[in-house]
Design a protein around this motif. Structure first.
Motif, PDB file in Angstrom:
ATOM      1  N   ASP A  56       0.903  18.536 -10.173  1.00  0.00           N
ATOM      2  CA  ASP A  56      -0.519  18.343  -9.932  1.00  0.00           C
ATOM      3  C   ASP A  56      -0.717  17.870  -8.498  1.00  0.00           C
ATOM      4  O   ASP A  56       0.195  17.315  -7.869  1.00  0.00           O
ATOM      5  N   VAL A  57      -1.923  18.092  -7.969  1.00  0.00           N
ATOM      6  CA  VAL A  57      -2.276  17.645  -6.623  1.00  0.00           C
ATOM      7  C   VAL A  57      -3.582  16.864  -6.703  1.00  0.00           C
ATOM      8  O   VAL A  57      -4.493  17.238  -7.447  1.00  0.00           O
ATOM      9  N   ARG A  58      -3.667  15.761  -5.930  1.00  0.00           N
ATOM     10  CA  ARG A  58      -4.844  14.914  -5.943  1.00  0.00           C
ATOM     11  C   ARG A  58      -5.026  14.264  -4.559  1.00  0.00           C
ATOM     12  O   ARG A  58      -4.059  14.100  -3.804  1.00  0.00           O
ATOM     13  N   PRO A  59      -6.265  13.868  -4.225  1.00  0.00           N
ATOM     14  CA  PRO A  59      -6.496  13.117  -2.986  1.00  0.00           C
ATOM     15  C   PRO A  59      -5.787  11.767  -3.010  1.00  0.00           C
ATOM     16  O   PRO A  59      -5.663  11.138  -4.074  1.00  0.00           O
ATOM     17  N   THR A  60      -5.318  11.328  -1.851  1.00  0.00           N
ATOM     18  CA  THR A  60      -4.623  10.052  -1.725  1.00  0.00           C
ATOM     19  C   THR A  60      -5.113   9.313  -0.491  1.00  0.00           C
ATOM     20  O   THR A  60      -5.681   9.900   0.429  1.00  0.00           O
ATOM     21  N   ILE A  61      -4.841   8.008  -0.474  1.00  0.00           N
ATOM     22  CA  ILE A  61      -5.128   7.191   0.702  1.00  0.00           C
ATOM     23  C   ILE A  61      -4.042   6.131   0.817  1.00  0.00           C
ATOM     24  O   ILE A  61      -3.513   5.662  -0.202  1.00  0.00           O
ATOM     25  N   SER A  62      -3.665   5.793   2.031  1.00  0.00           N
ATOM     26  CA  SER A  62      -2.672   4.744   2.247  1.00  0.00           C
ATOM     27  C   SER A  62      -3.092   3.883   3.418  1.00  0.00           C
ATOM     28  O   SER A  62      -3.777   4.335   4.341  1.00  0.00           O
ATOM     29  N   GLY A  63      -2.671   2.634   3.378  1.00  0.00           N
ATOM     30  CA  GLY A  63      -2.880   1.711   4.480  1.00  0.00           C
ATOM     31  C   GLY A  63      -1.546   1.117   4.900  1.00  0.00           C
ATOM     32  O   GLY A  63      -0.685   0.844   4.053  1.00  0.00           O
ATOM     33  N   GLU A  64      -1.364   0.945   6.203  1.00  0.00           N
ATOM     34  CA  GLU A  64      -0.094   0.407   6.705  1.00  0.00           C
ATOM     35  C   GLU A  64      -0.383  -0.666   7.755  1.00  0.00           C
ATOM     36  O   GLU A  64      -1.223  -0.486   8.635  1.00  0.00           O
ATOM     37  N   TYR A  65       0.340  -1.784   7.632  1.00  0.00           N
ATOM     38  CA  TYR A  65       0.239  -2.870   8.611  1.00  0.00           C
ATOM     39  C   TYR A  65       1.603  -3.072   9.254  1.00  0.00           C
ATOM     40  O   TYR A  65       2.613  -3.212   8.552  1.00  0.00           O
ATOM     41  N   PHE A  66       1.634  -3.091  10.599  1.00  0.00           N
ATOM     42  CA  PHE A  66       2.894  -3.221  11.324  1.00  0.00           C
ATOM     43  C   PHE A  66       3.230  -4.702  11.503  1.00  0.00           C
ATOM     44  O   PHE A  66       2.569  -5.428  12.248  1.00  0.00           O
ATOM     45  N   ILE A  67       4.272  -5.139  10.801  1.00  0.00           N
ATOM     46  CA  ILE A  67       4.696  -6.535  10.858  1.00  0.00           C
ATOM     47  C   ILE A  67       5.578  -6.811  12.067  1.00  0.00           C
ATOM     48  O   ILE A  67       5.799  -7.962  12.434  1.00  0.00           O
ATOM     49  N   ALA A  68       6.095  -5.762  12.684  1.00  0.00           N
ATOM     50  CA  ALA A  68       6.890  -5.846  13.907  1.00  0.00           C
ATOM     51  C   ALA A  68       6.746  -4.519  14.632  1.00  0.00           C
ATOM     52  O   ALA A  68       6.219  -3.551  14.063  1.00  0.00           O
ATOM     53  N   ASP A  69       7.179  -4.450  15.883  1.00  0.00           N
ATOM     54  CA  ASP A  69       7.097  -3.190  16.617  1.00  0.00           C
ATOM     55  C   ASP A  69       7.801  -2.091  15.832  1.00  0.00           C
ATOM     56  O   ASP A  69       8.991  -2.226  15.480  1.00  0.00           O
ATOM     57  N   ASN A  70       7.058  -1.020  15.523  1.00  0.00           N
ATOM     58  CA  ASN A  70       7.576   0.162  14.821  1.00  0.00           C
ATOM     59  C   ASN A  70       7.863  -0.053  13.334  1.00  0.00           C
ATOM     60  O   ASN A  70       8.250   0.902  12.652  1.00  0.00           O
ATOM     61  N   VAL A  71       7.713  -1.257  12.821  1.00  0.00           N
ATOM     62  CA  VAL A  71       8.039  -1.543  11.419  1.00  0.00           C
ATOM     63  C   VAL A  71       6.754  -1.883  10.664  1.00  0.00           C
ATOM     64  O   VAL A  71       6.064  -2.859  10.996  1.00  0.00           O
ATOM     65  N   GLY A  72       6.428  -1.065   9.661  1.00  0.00           N
ATOM     66  CA  GLY A  72       5.194  -1.261   8.919  1.00  0.00           C
ATOM     67  C   GLY A  72       5.421  -1.406   7.430  1.00  0.00           C
ATOM     68  O   GLY A  72       6.457  -0.984   6.896  1.00  0.00           O
ATOM     69  N   ILE A  73       4.446  -2.019   6.770  1.00  0.00           N
ATOM     70  CA  ILE A  73       4.419  -2.087   5.308  1.00  0.00           C
ATOM     71  C   ILE A  73       3.244  -1.234   4.848  1.00  0.00           C
ATOM     72  O   ILE A  73       2.100  -1.463   5.251  1.00  0.00           O
ATOM     73  N   GLU A  74       3.529  -0.242   4.004  1.00  0.00           N
ATOM     74  CA  GLU A  74       2.523   0.730   3.587  1.00  0.00           C
ATOM     75  C   GLU A  74       2.287   0.665   2.085  1.00  0.00           C
ATOM     76  O   GLU A  74       3.235   0.534   1.296  1.00  0.00           O
ATOM     77  N   LEU A  75       1.015   0.769   1.694  1.00  0.00           N
ATOM     78  CA  LEU A  75       0.649   0.894   0.287  1.00  0.00           C
ATOM     79  C   LEU A  75      -0.052   2.225   0.083  1.00  0.00           C
ATOM     80  O   LEU A  75      -1.059   2.516   0.740  1.00  0.00           O
ATOM     81  N   LEU A  76       0.487   3.047  -0.826  1.00  0.00           N
ATOM     82  CA  LEU A  76      -0.090   4.348  -1.161  1.00  0.00           C
ATOM     83  C   LEU A  76      -0.879   4.235  -2.454  1.00  0.00           C
ATOM     84  O   LEU A  76      -0.397   3.670  -3.443  1.00  0.00           O
ATOM     85  N   ALA A  77      -2.096   4.804  -2.464  1.00  0.00           N
ATOM     86  CA  ALA A  77      -2.918   4.844  -3.672  1.00  0.00           C
ATOM     87  C   ALA A  77      -3.477   6.256  -3.828  1.00  0.00           C
ATOM     88  O   ALA A  77      -3.458   7.059  -2.890  1.00  0.00           O
TER      89      ALA A  77
END
Length: 209
Positions: A56-77
């Protein structure tokens, strides 16, 4: 093996240095769509019923915050994915079923930068954890039986590229592997495990802030 390859890629990325970095404190939002493609063999339930889960295919959205240079924490919904399920007996008889699920995924990611790649492509890799909750399960066997799929926790791998077309905007192509296994029950009785473990392919528009 697929998951091991993604973990190895992530470990290799973390040992490399870059000439330019996505600075710590940066936020990014990605809006797009993802295609969930379950593995081909989804298990066998009690009574010898082979399980096949469709894509199946559906719309998605994610947000990412960079805790250090080039290193991020991402949440996919995403909005709920819908999957038809086919149960096939040894004699070839089939029973149709369906489910919906939400697969929020939290990942730690490393973004490459400064390598003078064609089109300024910026690859990234990530590893994390997936939580999948199932709901609105149905089984169409004429008996009114109650099918239930338990929620699932598992590891997730992520790899992709961002193709910039403006200073803070880019087009993303990515792929994820999610370890999704759920215990199934019928009228409260355990009947086995369904192994979905899909590859998830997506495209998105990405904006940095």
């Amino acid at each position: 093996m697929k998951l091991q390859s993604l973990v190895l890629a992530a470990a290799t990325a973390l040992t490399m240095t870059t000439a330019f970095a996505v600075p710590a404190g940066t936020w990014s939002v990605a809006a797009g769509a993802h295609y969930v493609d379950p593995k081909s063999d989804n298990g066998t339930l009690d009574g010898g019923l082979a399980v096949d889960v469709d894509s199946d295919v559906r719309p998605t959205i994610s947000g990412e915050y960079f805790i250090a240079d080039n290193v991020g924490i991402e949440l996919l919904a995403a909005i709920p994915f819908h999957h038809d399920i086919t149960l096939t007996a040894a004699n070839g008889d089939q029973i149709d079923a369906k489910t919906q699920h939400l697969p929020p995924t939290l990942s730690v990611q490393y973004h490459f930068d400064g390598y003078n790649m064609p089109m300024n492509v910026k690859p990234f890799v990530g590893v994390g954890v997936n939580y999948t909750t199932f709901f609105k399960e149905r089984i169409y066997d004429g008996s009114g039986a109650d099918l239930d799929l338990d929620d699932s926790f598992g590891v997730a791998g992520h790899i992709g590229v961002d193709i910039p077309f403006a200073e803070t905007e880019s087009f993303r192509i990515d792929a994820r592997y999610m370890d999704i296994k759920t215990d199934a029950s019928l009228n409260g009785t355990d009947i086995g495990e369904v192994d979905i473990s899909p590859w998830v392919y997506g495209v998105a528009f990405v904006k940095q802030f």
